[in-house]
Design a protein around this motif. Structure first.
Motif, PDB file in Angstrom:
ATOM      1  N   ASP A  36       0.867  -1.180   0.000  1.00  0.00           N
ATOM      2  CA  ASP A  36       0.000   0.000   0.000  1.00  0.00           C
ATOM      3  C   ASP A  36       0.900   1.225   0.000  1.00  0.00           C
ATOM      4  O   ASP A  36       1.920   1.246   0.703  1.00  0.00           O
ATOM      5  N   GLU A  37       0.512   2.214  -0.768  1.00  0.00           N
ATOM      6  CA  GLU A  37       1.318   3.432  -0.880  1.00  0.00           C
ATOM      7  C   GLU A  37       1.540   4.106   0.479  1.00  0.00           C
ATOM      8  O   GLU A  37       2.615   4.635   0.753  1.00  0.00           O
ATOM      9  N   ALA A  38       0.535   4.067   1.354  1.00  0.00           N
ATOM     10  CA  ALA A  38       0.645   4.708   2.658  1.00  0.00           C
ATOM     11  C   ALA A  38       1.634   3.991   3.575  1.00  0.00           C
ATOM     12  O   ALA A  38       2.137   4.578   4.533  1.00  0.00           O
ATOM     13  N   HIS A  69       1.956  10.420  10.340  1.00  0.00           N
ATOM     14  CA  HIS A  69       0.931   9.860   9.452  1.00  0.00           C
ATOM     15  C   HIS A  69       0.214   8.652  10.062  1.00  0.00           C
ATOM     16  O   HIS A  69      -0.157   7.719   9.343  1.00  0.00           O
ATOM     17  N   GLU A  71      -2.810   8.231  11.337  1.00  0.00           N
ATOM     18  CA  GLU A  71      -4.179   8.016  10.866  1.00  0.00           C
ATOM     19  C   GLU A  71      -4.198   7.391   9.469  1.00  0.00           C
ATOM     20  O   GLU A  71      -4.983   6.488   9.200  1.00  0.00           O
ATOM     21  N   GLU A  72      -3.344   7.880   8.589  1.00  0.00           N
ATOM     22  CA  GLU A  72      -3.275   7.345   7.222  1.00  0.00           C
ATOM     23  C   GLU A  72      -2.855   5.880   7.233  1.00  0.00           C
ATOM     24  O   GLU A  72      -3.379   5.066   6.468  1.00  0.00           O
ATOM     25  N   ILE A  73      -1.905   5.549   8.080  1.00  0.00           N
ATOM     26  CA  ILE A  73      -1.414   4.175   8.163  1.00  0.00           C
ATOM     27  C   ILE A  73      -2.503   3.253   8.711  1.00  0.00           C
ATOM     28  O   ILE A  73      -2.712   2.147   8.197  1.00  0.00           O
ATOM     29  N   GLU A  75      -5.724   3.724   8.450  1.00  0.00           N
ATOM     30  CA  GLU A  75      -6.703   3.577   7.362  1.00  0.00           C
ATOM     31  C   GLU A  75      -6.233   2.544   6.338  1.00  0.00           C
ATOM     32  O   GLU A  75      -7.019   1.708   5.884  1.00  0.00           O
ATOM     33  N   ALA A  76      -4.948   2.589   5.984  1.00  0.00           N
ATOM     34  CA  ALA A  76      -4.402   1.637   5.014  1.00  0.00           C
ATOM     35  C   ALA A  76      -4.480   0.214   5.558  1.00  0.00           C
ATOM     36  O   ALA A  76      -4.864  -0.715   4.842  1.00  0.00           O
ATOM     37  N   ASN A  78      -6.568  -0.942   7.790  1.00  0.00           N
ATOM     38  CA  ASN A  78      -7.974  -1.354   7.823  1.00  0.00           C
ATOM     39  C   ASN A  78      -8.502  -1.693   6.430  1.00  0.00           C
ATOM     40  O   ASN A  78      -9.376  -2.544   6.296  1.00  0.00           O
ATOM     41  N   ARG A  79      -7.953  -1.051   5.400  1.00  0.00           N
ATOM     42  CA  ARG A  79      -8.335  -1.404   4.027  1.00  0.00           C
ATOM     43  C   ARG A  79      -7.898  -2.822   3.664  1.00  0.00           C
ATOM     44  O   ARG A  79      -8.520  -3.485   2.851  1.00  0.00           O
TER      45      ARG A  79
END
Length: 135
Positions: A36-38, A69, A71-73, A75-76, A78-79
Motif C-alpha cells: 500500500d502506498e501509505a 501519518h 491516521e493514514e497508516i 486507514e491503510a 484497515n483497508r
C-alpha cells in the motif's frame, strides 16, 4: 459467596491470544507483506492487541515510528484487513482467525500529557507544601 458486579479483566486466554496476534502482525509488518502506498517506508509497531472474550475480534493498536501519518497508516491497514487476517491465521494456530481492526495507539501521547501535568508548577507547589510536614 456473593460475586461482585465489577467487569472482569481479560482472561489469560485472551491475553495469550492477543500476544500471539501481536507477534504475527509485527512479523508481517517487518517483512513488508502489505503493499500500500501509505505503508511504503513506514516502520509500524504494535504495542498491544486486545481480544474480545469470544476471540473473534482483535483490536490492534499500532503506531508508526515517530508517530508521523498515524491516521493514514491505520486507514491503510484497515483497508487490507481481509488480507491481514488470511496471513495471520496460519501463524496463530486457532480454530477461527480473528477479524483484526486497527486503531492508533495513543498511550505514548497520554503518558506525555500526564508527565507534563506532573511537572507543572501547580503540582510542584502542592508537593512542596506536603514536604513541610503539615498533617
Amino acid at each position: 459467596m456473593k460475586k461482585d458486579n465489577k467487569p472482569a479483566g481479560p482472561s489469560q486466554r485472551m491475553l495469550r491470544v492477543g500476544e500471539l496476534v501481536r507477534h504475527a502482525l509485527a512479523t508481517m509488518f517487518a517483512r513488508g507483506d502489505i503493499e500500500d502506498e501509505a505503508l511504503v517506508g513506514a516502520v509500524v509497531t504494535v504495542p498491544e492487541v486486545r481480544m474480545t472474550p469470544d476471540l473473534k475480534l482483535a483490536n490492534a493498536y499500532v503506531m508508526p515510528l515517530g508517530g508521523m501519518h498515524a491516521e493514514e497508516i491505520v486507514e491503510a491497514l484497515n483497508r487490507h484487513r481481509k488480507f491481514i487476517r488470511g496471513q495471520v491465521a496460519p501463524l496463530i494456530n486457532l480454530k477461527y482467525a480473528p477479524e483484526v481492526r486497527f486503531f492508533v495507539d495513543d498511550t505514548f501521547e497520554e503518558a506525555g500529557r500526564i508527565d507534563a501535568l506532573l511537572r507543572s508548577e501547580r503540582v510542584k507547589r502542592d508537593l512542596d507544601d506536603d514536604d513541610t510536614g503539615e498533617d
